[in-house]
Design an enzyme around this catalytic site. Structure first.
Site, PDB file in Angstrom:
ATOM      1  N   TYR A   1       0.836  -1.203   0.000  1.00 11.34           N
ATOM      2  CA  TYR A   1       0.000   0.000   0.000  1.00 11.34           C
ATOM      3  C   TYR A   1       0.871   1.252   0.000  1.00 11.34           C
ATOM      4  CZ  TYR A   1      -3.471   3.400   1.703  1.00 11.34           C
ATOM      5  OH  TYR A   1      -4.286   4.495   1.857  1.00 11.34           O
TER       6      TYR A   1
ATOM      7  N   ALA B   1       3.939   1.575  -1.073  1.00  9.33           N
ATOM      8  CA  ALA B   1       4.579   1.718  -2.381  1.00  9.33           C
ATOM      9  C   ALA B   1       3.610   2.313  -3.397  1.00  9.33           C
ATOM     10  CB  ALA B   1       5.085   0.357  -2.865  1.00  9.33           C
TER      11      ALA B   1
END
Length: 259
Positions: free
Chosen positions: A157, A159
């Site tokens: 998430y 990233a």
């Protein structure tokens, strides 16, 4: 001049619940004609009916942001129903928890495909109409988790949201000369069904580290989106606005002890 979306044609993805539902409702309240886009037909239709019952103008389209074809159809449907795409709010996102050592390829791909590629597909689908109009507003819902802070089990998430913020800057550069702005909103902890599901003790623990002393509501994000989607925000582009009640400010919880 009052800030308003009167007469604007607006798309909101992931508008069946949580922040997206709140944004769609406030957009309609402020005069926009809203295309409610959601993967779940039941949730999306319910959100649409609530907007209409409150006196707003909205219609529903079932679509998955992970599908290029669905996003192309979304843009075409907005033009067909409302004659324009003045505002595109890319809100849809997922955040299943999984530590890196245990994470499957499928989980990683699903999160990146939804949260990052889904933004790309949606924005790309709306660009031709916005260029033809010589105006448009793109608002992407990012997060403080990733760009500003971290949480174990959410590396995928994080990233995706870091990628979203970078994408916003690139898109803003490409579209600036077409009178199209591209900005992100990075919410902190917001009172949504997902947060409530954590349980009272965890919610209270989160509240205790927010300098403002309370957890934000979906309307707090929605009204920021209204401003960024308005004519008055024409000179703001490529930015990520943090809305978190000061959550990212303390160096540690001890910093709040003397406040």
């Amino acid at each position: 001049m009052a800030i308003t979306l009167q007469g604007k044609a607006a798309i909101v993805t992931g508008a069946g619940r949580g922040i997206g539902k709140g944004i769609a409702a406030v957009f309609a309240k402020e005069g926009a004609r809203v295309l409610v886009v959601n993967r779940s037909a039941e949730a999306g239709q319910t959100a649409t009916e609530e907007i209409v019952a409150a006196g707003g103008e909205a219609s529903f389209l079932q679509a998955d942001v992970k599908s290029r074809a669905d996003m192309d159809q979304m843009a075409a449907t907005c033009v067909e129903r409302y004659g324009a795409i003045d505002v595109f709010c890319a809100n849809a996102g997922v955040f299943p928890t999984s530590h890196i050592a245990d994470m499957t390829d499928e989980t990683w791909d699903d999160v990146l495909d939804t949260n990052l590629k889904g933004v790309f597909y949606g924005v790309r689908a709306c660009i031709p109409q916005m260029k033809a109009q010589a105006q448009g507003r793109i608002v992407v819902i990012s997060s403080i988790t990733g760009p500003n802070v971290g949480w174990p089990g959410l590396s995928h998430y994080m990233a995706s949201k870091g990628g979203v913020n970078a994408f916003v800057r690139g898109a803003a550069l490409e579209l600036a000369t077409h009178n199209v702005t591209v900005n992100a909103i990075s919410p902190g902890s917001i009172m949504t069904p997902g947060l409530v599901e954590l349980g009272g003790d965890q919610v209270e623990e989160i509240r205790s580290i927010i300098p403002a002393g309370y957890i934000g509501e979906t309307e707090d994000i929605a009204y920021a989106a209204v401003y960024l989607a308005s004519d008055q925000a024409r000179y703001i582009t490529g930015q990520a606005l943090v809305l978190d009640g000061g959550q990212i400010l303390p160096e540690s919880p001890a910093a709040l002890a003397d406040v």
